[in-house]
Design a protein around this motif. Structure first.
Motif, short mmCIF file in Angstrom:
data_model
loop_
_atom_site.label_atom_id
_atom_site.label_comp_id
_atom_site.label_asym_id
_atom_site.label_seq_id
_atom_site.Cartn_x
_atom_site.Cartn_y
_atom_site.Cartn_z
N ARG A 1 -9.44 -11.80 -3.59
CA ARG A 1 -9.77 -10.28 -4.00
C ARG A 1 -10.18 -10.06 -5.31
O ARG A 1 -10.21 -8.94 -5.64
N HIS B 1 -9.12 1.20 -5.91
CA HIS B 1 -7.95 0.42 -5.16
C HIS B 1 -6.64 0.78 -5.11
O HIS B 1 -6.02 0.85 -6.39
N ILE B 2 -6.01 0.70 -4.05
CA ILE B 2 -4.55 1.12 -4.22
C ILE B 2 -3.52 -0.03 -4.76
O ILE B 2 -2.80 0.24 -5.82
N SER B 3 -4.00 -1.18 -4.62
CA SER B 3 -3.39 -2.17 -4.83
C SER B 3 -4.03 -3.04 -6.19
O SER B 3 -5.25 -2.80 -6.22
N HIS C 1 -15.18 -7.11 -1.68
CA HIS C 1 -15.38 -8.45 -2.10
C HIS C 1 -16.39 -9.18 -1.13
O HIS C 1 -16.67 -10.45 -1.34
N ALA D 1 -12.54 -1.15 0.17
CA ALA D 1 -11.51 -2.05 1.03
C ALA D 1 -12.10 -3.43 1.14
O ALA D 1 -12.65 -3.77 -0.04
N ASN E 1 -13.18 3.73 -2.00
CA ASN E 1 -12.39 2.32 -2.06
C ASN E 1 -13.17 1.75 -0.76
O ASN E 1 -13.02 2.23 0.35
N TYR F 1 0.65 -1.18 -0.18
CA TYR F 1 -0.12 0.01 -0.02
C TYR F 1 0.85 1.14 -0.02
O TYR F 1 0.30 2.49 0.23
O1 CA2 Z 1 -6.03 -2.19 -2.52
C1 CA2 Z 1 -6.79 -1.69 -1.96
O2 CA2 Z 1 -7.15 -0.16 -1.90
C2 CA2 Z 1 -7.64 -2.18 -1.27
O3 CA2 Z 1 -9.26 -1.96 -1.34
C3 CA2 Z 1 -7.34 -2.31 0.25
C4 CA2 Z 1 -8.08 -3.15 0.92
C5 CA2 Z 1 -8.12 -4.71 0.88
O4 CA2 Z 1 -9.09 -5.54 1.58
C6 CA2 Z 1 -8.75 -4.54 -0.82
O5 CA2 Z 1 -8.71 -6.02 -1.26
C7 CA2 Z 1 -7.94 -3.88 -1.71
C8 CA2 Z 1 -7.49 -3.14 2.59
C9 CA2 Z 1 -7.40 -2.04 3.22
C10 CA2 Z 1 -6.61 -2.27 4.47
O6 CA2 Z 1 -5.21 -1.40 4.25
C11 CA2 Z 1 -4.49 -1.39 5.37
C12 CA2 Z 1 -3.17 -0.62 5.03
C13 CA2 Z 1 -2.15 -0.87 5.98
C14 CA2 Z 1 -2.48 -1.44 6.90
C15 CA2 Z 1 -3.44 -2.13 7.34
C16 CA2 Z 1 -4.53 -2.22 6.43
#
Ligand code: CA2
Length: 147
Positions: A113, A102-104, A82, A78, A76, A25
Motif C-alpha cells: 500500500r 485515504h482514510i488510513s 496501488h 481505494a 479515494n 477505517y
Molecule cells: O485508507 C483508504 O482510504 C484506502 O484507500 C482504503 C482502501 C485500501 O485498499 C487503500 O489501501 C487505502 C480499501 C477500501 C475498502 O474499505 C473497506 C472498509 C470497510 C470494510 C471493507 C472495506
C-alpha cells in the motif's frame, strides 16, 4: 456539474465502510462520508457530486467527466491507488485541482500500500486523517477552485 461542483469519487469496496475493520477505517458509513462532504461544500458555497464504484473503467470515465469546468476532484481510489495506470492517466489529463484522499495511513500499513500511482498527478494529499480527511479535501478544493 458546473464551476461550483466538487466531484468526490470513491473506489472499490468503500461501499462497505462501517461494516468491518473499524480499527482501520472507523465506524462511519459511506453515507456519513457523503453527508460530511455535502455539509462542508455547502459551508463554502459549493455543491458535491458524490459517487462510488467498484469498477476501474467507471472511475476513469468519471475522472474524465470532471477534467474541466468544475471546482475540482476529490478521489479515494481505494485499491486502484496501488494498481491503476489508467486512473493515473485520467487524472493527469485533468485541468482542475485534484486531491488524493485515504482514510488510513497507507504508508504505515502493508508494503504493497506504500506506493500510489496517483500521488504525483494530484495537487494535494490528505492521508491517514480518517473520515474527517474528506472534509479537509473538499475545503482544499473550495479554496483552490479554478472554475
Ligand atoms: O485508507 C483508504 O482510504 C484506502 O484507500 C482504503 C482502501 C485500501 O485498499 C487503500 O489501501 C487505502 C480499501 C477500501 C475498502 O474499505 C473497506 C472498509 C470497510 C470494510 C471493507 C472495506
Amino acid at each position: 456539474m458546473d464551476a461550483r461542483t466538487v466531484l468526490v469519487l470513491n473506489g472499490p469496496n468503500l461501499n462497505l465502510l462501517g461494516e468491518r475493520q473499524p480499527e482501520v477505517y472507523g465506524h462511519e458509513t459511506l453515507a456519513d462520508v457523503e453527508a460530511l462532504c455535502r455539509e462542508t461544500a455547502q459551508a463554502h458555497g459549493m455543491v458535491v457530486d458524490f459517487r462510488q464504484t467498484n469498477h476501474e473503467g467507471t472511475l476513469v470515465d468519471w475522472v474524465q467527466e470532471g477534467r474541466a469546468g468544475i471546482a475540482g476532484i476529490v478521489l479515494n481510489a481505494a485499491g486502484y491507488t496501488h494498481t491503476s495506470v489508467a486512473v493515473r492517466d485520467a487524472l493527469a489529463a485533468c485541468r482542475v485541482p485534484r486531491v488524493e484522499v485515504h482514510i488510513s495511513d497507507i504508508h504505515a500499513r502493508e508494503e504493497f500500500r506504500h506506493f500510489s500511482y496517483l500521488t504525483d498527478v494530484c495537487d494535494h494529499h490528505v492521508i491517514g486523517r480518517g473520515v474527517p480527511g474528506y472534509a479537509e479535501a473538499v475545503t482544499w478544493v473550495a479554496e483552490h477552485a479554478t472554475g
